[in-house]
Design a protein around this motif. Structure first.
Motif, PDB file in Angstrom:
ATOM      1  N   ALA A 141       0.833  -1.206   0.000  1.00  0.00           N
ATOM      2  CA  ALA A 141       0.000   0.000   0.000  1.00  0.00           C
ATOM      3  C   ALA A 141       0.863   1.249   0.000  1.00  0.00           C
ATOM      4  O   ALA A 141       0.562   2.240  -0.671  1.00  0.00           O
ATOM      5  N   GLN A 142       1.962   1.208   0.763  1.00  0.00           N
ATOM      6  CA  GLN A 142       2.860   2.354   0.830  1.00  0.00           C
ATOM      7  C   GLN A 142       3.540   2.583  -0.519  1.00  0.00           C
ATOM      8  O   GLN A 142       3.708   3.711  -0.967  1.00  0.00           O
ATOM      9  N   ARG A 143       3.929   1.508  -1.191  1.00  0.00           N
ATOM     10  CA  ARG A 143       4.563   1.649  -2.504  1.00  0.00           C
ATOM     11  C   ARG A 143       3.601   2.260  -3.515  1.00  0.00           C
ATOM     12  O   ARG A 143       3.967   3.108  -4.315  1.00  0.00           O
ATOM     13  N   GLU A 144       2.343   1.827  -3.466  1.00  0.00           N
ATOM     14  CA  GLU A 144       1.366   2.345  -4.418  1.00  0.00           C
ATOM     15  C   GLU A 144       1.128   3.835  -4.228  1.00  0.00           C
ATOM     16  O   GLU A 144       1.058   4.596  -5.178  1.00  0.00           O
ATOM     17  N   THR A 145       1.012   4.270  -2.964  1.00  0.00           N
ATOM     18  CA  THR A 145       0.737   5.680  -2.703  1.00  0.00           C
ATOM     19  C   THR A 145       1.979   6.537  -2.813  1.00  0.00           C
ATOM     20  O   THR A 145       1.889   7.745  -2.880  1.00  0.00           O
ATOM     21  N   SER A 146       3.172   5.907  -2.840  1.00  0.00           N
ATOM     22  CA  SER A 146       4.401   6.673  -2.934  1.00  0.00           C
ATOM     23  C   SER A 146       4.802   6.971  -4.372  1.00  0.00           C
ATOM     24  O   SER A 146       5.728   7.741  -4.609  1.00  0.00           O
ATOM     25  N   LEU A 147       4.122   6.358  -5.357  1.00  0.00           N
ATOM     26  CA  LEU A 147       4.469   6.599  -6.754  1.00  0.00           C
ATOM     27  C   LEU A 147       3.972   7.971  -7.182  1.00  0.00           C
ATOM     28  O   LEU A 147       2.773   8.253  -7.131  1.00  0.00           O
ATOM     29  N   PRO A 148       4.849   8.881  -7.587  1.00  0.00           N
ATOM     30  CA  PRO A 148       4.405  10.209  -8.007  1.00  0.00           C
ATOM     31  C   PRO A 148       3.694  10.166  -9.348  1.00  0.00           C
ATOM     32  O   PRO A 148       3.994   9.331 -10.202  1.00  0.00           O
ATOM     33  N   THR A 149       2.729  11.048  -9.534  1.00  0.00           N
ATOM     34  CA  THR A 149       2.076  11.186 -10.828  1.00  0.00           C
ATOM     35  C   THR A 149       3.012  11.925 -11.768  1.00  0.00           C
ATOM     36  O   THR A 149       3.958  12.593 -11.331  1.00  0.00           O
ATOM     37  N   PRO A 150       2.782  11.847 -13.079  1.00  0.00           N
ATOM     38  CA  PRO A 150       3.676  12.509 -14.023  1.00  0.00           C
ATOM     39  C   PRO A 150       3.820  14.002 -13.775  1.00  0.00           C
ATOM     40  O   PRO A 150       4.845  14.579 -14.092  1.00  0.00           O
ATOM     41  N   THR A 151       2.787  14.639 -13.221  1.00  0.00           N
ATOM     42  CA  THR A 151       2.858  16.081 -12.999  1.00  0.00           C
ATOM     43  C   THR A 151       3.367  16.430 -11.611  1.00  0.00           C
ATOM     44  O   THR A 151       3.489  17.589 -11.266  1.00  0.00           O
ATOM     45  N   GLU A 152       3.641  15.433 -10.793  1.00  0.00           N
ATOM     46  CA  GLU A 152       4.033  15.682  -9.413  1.00  0.00           C
ATOM     47  C   GLU A 152       5.545  15.801  -9.324  1.00  0.00           C
ATOM     48  O   GLU A 152       6.279  14.950  -9.813  1.00  0.00           O
ATOM     49  N   SER A 153       6.010  16.863  -8.720  1.00  0.00           N
ATOM     50  CA  SER A 153       7.446  17.080  -8.550  1.00  0.00           C
ATOM     51  C   SER A 153       7.775  16.942  -7.075  1.00  0.00           C
ATOM     52  O   SER A 153       7.336  17.751  -6.254  1.00  0.00           O
ATOM     53  N   LEU A 154       8.523  15.910  -6.722  1.00  0.00           N
ATOM     54  CA  LEU A 154       8.844  15.637  -5.336  1.00  0.00           C
ATOM     55  C   LEU A 154      10.305  15.950  -5.061  1.00  0.00           C
ATOM     56  O   LEU A 154      11.168  15.650  -5.887  1.00  0.00           O
ATOM     57  N   PRO A 155      10.603  16.542  -3.903  1.00  0.00           N
ATOM     58  CA  PRO A 155      12.002  16.832  -3.575  1.00  0.00           C
ATOM     59  C   PRO A 155      12.793  15.554  -3.360  1.00  0.00           C
ATOM     60  O   PRO A 155      12.289  14.583  -2.803  1.00  0.00           O
ATOM     61  N   CYS A 156      14.046  15.561  -3.837  1.00  0.00           N
ATOM     62  CA  CYS A 156      14.917  14.398  -3.685  1.00  0.00           C
ATOM     63  C   CYS A 156      15.984  14.629  -2.631  1.00  0.00           C
ATOM     64  O   CYS A 156      16.775  13.727  -2.348  1.00  0.00           O
ATOM     65  N   SER A 157      16.060  15.809  -2.081  1.00  0.00           N
ATOM     66  CA  SER A 157      17.041  16.109  -1.046  1.00  0.00           C
ATOM     67  C   SER A 157      16.403  17.017  -0.015  1.00  0.00           C
ATOM     68  O   SER A 157      15.381  17.660  -0.271  1.00  0.00           O
ATOM     69  N   TRP A 158      17.037  17.068   1.158  1.00  0.00           N
ATOM     70  CA  TRP A 158      16.487  17.887   2.241  1.00  0.00           C
ATOM     71  C   TRP A 158      16.596  19.359   1.868  1.00  0.00           C
ATOM     72  O   TRP A 158      17.604  19.804   1.298  1.00  0.00           O
TER      73      TRP A 158
END
Length: 261
Positions: A82-99
């Motif tokens: 469940a965590q893996r499924e909800t952790s996948l970003p959508t194509p338009t979602e920009s998530l930070p990769c560093s602090w």
């Protein structure tokens, strides 16, 4: 029979007598739900593994222990998926990769959990830094027992909220790499999952802070909390620091240096 008597009601009451294991499985598929068949498959596998161990001189695990371990394994697997499924970003979602630094006047509280399944120990950690990237306070604790990954992450998030409240931090940005927990807290309405009561308590705690926000960050941006949580699970710690602990001192300096230069 002792093992099956502890399974769900439909499996307990089943009395199929067939010429093959396949016949039994097909008969159960016609009678049981998918969730009940998952339990059947887990228990059947554990019985088979237990038999192999006994044949080669291993101990005989009690039926209660076998059923408990099967249930825990199923819960852990479902939580991780469940965590893996909800952790996948959508194509338009920009998530930070560093602090990243919080805005001036804000503090950022990163939280994470680590499970040492072989030793049966859980570690949780919180690292709180200011808008210059300097450590304000770090805290970790360890407990015997390995709950599901989602439960451990929720407990780490709760510790972050409680520590922020104790120190009077606000506005506070709570950040973790468990998107299931983040979504449960930031979404409206009560949580109806297995951990709904834990997540609802966490939501009430965080909403008592006047100014806050919670967001998801990839694991690469949550390194300090992750390393401290793993350190807690490995060394059985329950400790608070106001200066960087040795295990994350260099990491904090590197992250701070990368942001201010």
């Amino acid at each position: 029979m002792d093992v099956w008597s502890l399974a769900c009601a439909k499996i307990q009451k089943s009395s199929f007598v067939g010429t093959s294991f396949r016949f039994v499985v097909e008969s159960l598929f016609n009678k049981c739900s998918l969730e009940e068949m998952v339990q059947f498959a887990g228990l059947a596998r554990r019985i088979w593994l237990r038999r192999n161990k006994v044949v080669f001189g291993g101990p005989m695990i009690s039926p209660q222990t076998l059923v408990l371990r099967t249930t825990q394994a199923i819960d852990d697997f479902q939580s991780v998926m469940a965590q893996r499924e909800t952790s996948l970003p959508t194509p338009t979602e920009s998530l930070p990769c560093s602090w990243t630094l919080p805005p001036p006047e804000w503090v950022k509280a990163n939280w994470d959990a680590s499970l040492e399944t072989q030793r049966g120990i859980m570690g949780c950690a919180v690292v709180i830094r200011d808008h210059r990237g300097q450590l304000i306070v770090a805290k970790c604790f360890s407990r015997k027992g390995c709950p599901s990954p989602l439960t451990a992450e929720a407990l780490a998030a709760l510790m972050a909220v409680q520590l922020s409240k104790e120190r009077g931090f606000q506005p506070v940005h709570l950040e973790g790499d468990a998107k299931s927990v983040v979504n449960a807290i930031t979404c409206a309405g009560a949580d109806r999952s297995r951990l709904g009561h834990v997540l609802d308590d966490l939501k009430m705690e965080v909403q008592s802070i006047p100014h806050w926000k919670m967001s998801f960050i990839k694991c690469e941006g949550n390194n300090a909390a992750h390393v401290l949580a793993k350190h807690a699970s490995q060394h059985v710690l329950d400790k608070t620091w106001e200066v960087p602990p040795d295990c994350i001192r260099d990491l904090l300096l590197l992250e701070q240096f990368a942001l201010v230069h």
